[in-house]
Scaffold this motif. Structure first.
Motif, mmCIF file in Angstrom:
data_model
loop_
_atom_site.group_PDB
_atom_site.id
_atom_site.type_symbol
_atom_site.label_atom_id
_atom_site.label_comp_id
_atom_site.label_asym_id
_atom_site.label_seq_id
_atom_site.Cartn_x
_atom_site.Cartn_y
_atom_site.Cartn_z
ATOM 1 N N UNK A 153 0.870 -1.178 0.000
ATOM 2 C CA UNK A 153 0.000 0.000 0.000
ATOM 3 C C UNK A 153 0.904 1.223 0.000
ATOM 4 N N UNK A 154 0.646 2.143 -0.887
ATOM 5 C CA UNK A 154 1.461 3.355 -0.957
ATOM 6 C C UNK A 154 1.406 4.101 0.366
ATOM 7 N N UNK A 155 2.512 4.743 0.715
ATOM 8 C CA UNK A 155 2.600 5.445 2.001
ATOM 9 C C UNK A 155 1.471 6.453 2.165
ATOM 10 N N UNK A 156 1.098 7.121 1.079
ATOM 11 C CA UNK A 156 0.053 8.145 1.162
ATOM 12 C C UNK A 156 -1.320 7.558 1.438
ATOM 13 N N UNK A 157 -1.491 6.245 1.206
ATOM 14 C CA UNK A 157 -2.799 5.616 1.380
ATOM 15 C C UNK A 157 -2.900 4.777 2.653
ATOM 16 N N UNK A 158 -1.814 4.693 3.444
ATOM 17 C CA UNK A 158 -1.844 3.826 4.628
ATOM 18 C C UNK A 158 -2.698 4.405 5.744
ATOM 19 N N UNK A 159 -2.747 5.715 5.829
ATOM 20 C CA UNK A 159 -3.608 6.381 6.810
ATOM 21 C C UNK A 159 -4.547 7.292 6.039
ATOM 22 N N UNK A 160 -5.834 7.031 6.184
ATOM 23 C CA UNK A 160 -6.832 7.825 5.479
ATOM 24 C C UNK A 160 -7.772 8.471 6.482
ATOM 25 N N UNK A 161 -7.946 9.775 6.349
ATOM 26 C CA UNK A 161 -8.912 10.507 7.154
ATOM 27 C C UNK A 161 -9.893 11.145 6.181
ATOM 28 N N UNK A 162 -11.067 10.551 6.094
ATOM 29 C CA UNK A 162 -12.017 10.905 5.052
ATOM 30 C C UNK A 162 -13.251 11.560 5.657
ATOM 31 N N UNK A 163 -13.598 12.736 5.173
ATOM 32 C CA UNK A 163 -14.796 13.426 5.628
ATOM 33 C C UNK A 163 -15.965 13.020 4.735
#
Length: 690
Positions: free
Chosen positions: A606-616
């Protein structure tokens, strides 16, 4: 002849110079020159911030170049230090007065190991309400860069002029008026020269946009089995809560929720970060910490009054004075004696004080006022930020937080003795070690209480543990809590987790815990050695106005899902997370839906940018790009989902769950997609339905 000030010159000395100048030595109209009295020395440019340190409250790290055109004030602090806490209101006043012409940068160089953890500091930044950038300087990189200029204590302040030159360094608690004259003079002078930049820094405040819970960093708790009531200091909501001790139904809320110092009825009264609680007949005494006051709640007449203190921080360490006209200093806990005397943990001056039985006089009782860990006679003993009290007969036990010890003041002999923690006068000797006196170590304990059998219970706060202490043998052992960074989970020895618990109270075989960073009250069954979380059956009683309020739901259960192995084909693919909400519920658009993914990286990448997602307010299902290569892996997801009743949007819930999915990537695998289903079951609502 222009006047220069040596780097390291005390700010207080600088004020004398400023006061001697004309009201605007700030440069004559039309001049572009800035007097040396109001500028740093170009021979001493401020060193830039080291790379690799973590910044909070801003979207990206700052450099000194970003701060050009502003007066910059570096605040070297550590979050358990009472002197550092005392300076927060001063910094708030300066920020409010000077706006974007002033840049306050908090440099958090942690004393305790726990304080250096970024996630803990993140919570503290939110708890203390800091509205400026903060650096996690846990490795002392910034501290060591500035050490040569005099940074060697908490707090220490460094003033940098708008050209980036060092102006002054001063340790200790600095009055607002001193800063005001120095900073005001500098801004006026540089503004006249056209060198002030009022462009906002662009903050990204910790916790911004997240709706509050029913509690906010509760500091202390008091169980009263005689009346069947549970009293809670809802510290960051600036109020007190009375609940039924059996059902936890909210019976009353004391305080408007507005931060302030106001007496009156329950709905009008105001507090500022209340902490310790003590019950004496029909009166509930409150350590109103940030108001530097002791408040008295008449539980019969439902009215709040000020019993001691003026609302101003005091500095006296000797002599008695009238209760209502004597300045106090950060009272953190209170304990009521059988004779009507109220004992006060006066954290701000490292002493224990008393409020006389007739309510007329306050006076120091234990401690010289010098910070240290020295036992002996009351007037010569040295304490270090006492923060928790428990009175049993003539034995006044106290949690001495900055010395990381549990100590006792014998009221009959007038002697102080240390029971657990370091035996030496060393405020930096701390840890997490069970055992006998001399070997045991604690880390910034904030609370102590006891049971009828003589055992003491300790909130070993920065170790995120509860411990039990035999005062006769001076032996301490862990009762519950896994330590480390802390957590939020109910259960027994192998499961229960806490996060910086700050308050304890014993009643009928149970230990009530103010689990501060978890925004929760926990109940420990001492016979079973299990922890559970208090759930209020009428949470709407805890709403402040009509604001959205998040109810804990399963937040403390630590629910874990282990799903069957999924076999997928190699190549580019995705993780598909499908959330099923019950009828009548919707995702909370105001709070981020958070997912954190981890794998070994052997088969699932999983790409580093997608490992933590904070989605509104995300569209469902949530899709995460991934790449699959031949082999086996374990996908772990930590989900935090905020959802609300569609018909009553102001009551919301949290669903927290950990998900493990074994994954096999093979040539005969199915579509390159890992599918995770989560069906949410809401907790019972107060009226049993929607």
């Amino acid at each position: 002849m222009r006047r220069r000030f040596e780097i390291g010159l005390a700010i207080i000395a600088l004020v004398t110079g400023l006061m001697a100048l004309p009201a605007a030595a700030q440069a004559q109209e039309g001049s572009t020159d800035v007097p040396d009295e109001l500028a740093g020395d170009p021979r001493f440019p401020a060193p830039d911030f080291p790379q690799g340190v973590t910044w909070l409250n801003v979207p990206a790290p700052l450099t000194l170049a970003d701060l050009r055109g502003k007066v910059t004030l570096l605040d070297f602090w550590t979050y358990g230090c009472i002197n550092c806490i005392h300076m927060i209101p001063t910094l708030e006043r300066l920020e409010a007065k000077y706006g974007s012409a002033l840049a306050v940068i908090g440099v958090h160089s942690a004393k305790f190991e726990n304080e250096g953890q970024t996630e803990n500091l993140r919570q503290i930044v939110e708890r203390y309400g800091l509205k400026h950038p903060v650096i996690n300087d846990s490795g002392f990189a910034v501290w060591n860069t500035y050490r040569r200029y005099g940074v060697n204590a908490w707090p220490t302040f460094v003033v940098i002029d708008p050209r980036g030159n060092l102006f002054a360094v001063q340790a200790g608690e600095i009055p607002f008026e001193v800063f005001d004259r120095v900073i005001g003079g500098m801004i006026a002078a540089f503004d006249a020269a056209g060198e002030i930049d009022r462009t906002p820094l662009g903050l990204a405040l910790e916790g911004a946009g997240r709706p509050p819970g029913t509690l906010a960093f509760p500091g202390k708790v008091l169980a009263d089995p005689a009346s069947g009531r549970l009293f809670i200091a809802d510290t960051n909501h600036h109020r007190l809560i009375i609940a039924d001790l059996t059902t936890y139904e909210v019976l009353d809320v004391i305080g408007s929720g507005a931060r302030g110092l106001a007496d009156g009825g329950y709905a009008e009264a105001a507090f500022d970060k209340p902490q310790g609680l003590a019950l004496a007949g029909g009166t509930l005494y409150v350590a109103d910490t940030n108001n530097h006051a002791i408040r008295a709640v008449n539980l019969v007449e439902r009215a709040v009054s000020t019993a001691a203190g003026t609302g101003r921080q005091g500095y006296t360490r000797s002599g008695s004075g009238p209760a209502r006209t004597t300045d106090l200093s950060s009272p953190w806990d209170v304990a009521a004696g059988a004779d009507g005397t109220l004992y006060i943990a006066m954290a701000g001056v490292h002493q224990i004080w008393t409020l006389s039985a007739d309510g007329q006089t306050v006076a120091p009782l234990v401690g010289s006022g010098r910070e240290g860990r020295v036992d002996g006679a009351f007037d010569r003993a040295e304490l270090a930020q006492p923060s928790g009290l428990y009175l049993a007969g003539d034995q006044l036990y106290f949690a001495d937080s900055e010395s990381s010890t549990i100590r006792v003041a014998d009221l009959s002999s007038g002697q102080v003795t240390t029971l657990a923690g370091t035996p030496d006068n060393n405020l930096f000797d701390f840890g997490d070690v069970d055992g006998g006196y001399g070997a045991s170590r604690l880390q910034h304990p904030l609370a102590v209480t006891g049971s009828p059998d003589g055992r003491l219970y300790v909130a070993d706060t920065y170790n995120s543990k509860l411990k039990v202490l035999d005062p006769a043998r001076r032996e301490i052992q862990t009762l519950l809590g896994l330590g480390g960074l802390g957590g939020f989970r109910d259960g027994g020895l192998a499961e229960a987790e806490f996060d910086e618990p700050g308050g304890l109270s014993y009643a009928d075989g149970k230990l009530y815990v103010a689990d501060t960073n978890n925004h929760a009250i926990r109940v420990v069954d001492l016979a079973a050695r299990t922890a559970a979380t208090v759930t209020f059956p009428n949470p709407q009683a805890l709403q402040i106005g009509e604001q959205v309020t998040v109810i804990g739901g399963n937040a403390a259960q630590g629910e874990q899902l282990s799903l069957p192995t999924q076999t997928v084909a190699a190549g580019a693919g995705e993780i598909v997370l499908n959330i099923t909400l019950p009828a009548g519920y919707k995702l909370n658009p105001l709070a981020p839906f958070t997912v954190e993914w981890t794998t070994s990286g052997k088969a699932v990448q999983i790409a580093a940018a997608d490992r933590v997602q904070r989605l509104a307010d995300p569209a469902l299902p949530v899709r995460v790009p991934a790449r699959f290569t031949a082999g086996d892996d374990l996908l772990h997801g930590e989900l935090t989902i905020y959802y609300c009743e569609a018909a009553r949007e102001s009551l919301c819930f949290i669903d927290r769950v950990g998900v493990d999915v074994p994954v096999t990537v093979a040539a005969d695998g199915g579509a390159p997609a890992i599918v995770i289903e989560r069906t949410i079951i809401p907790p019972p609502t107060p009226d049993g339905g929607l």
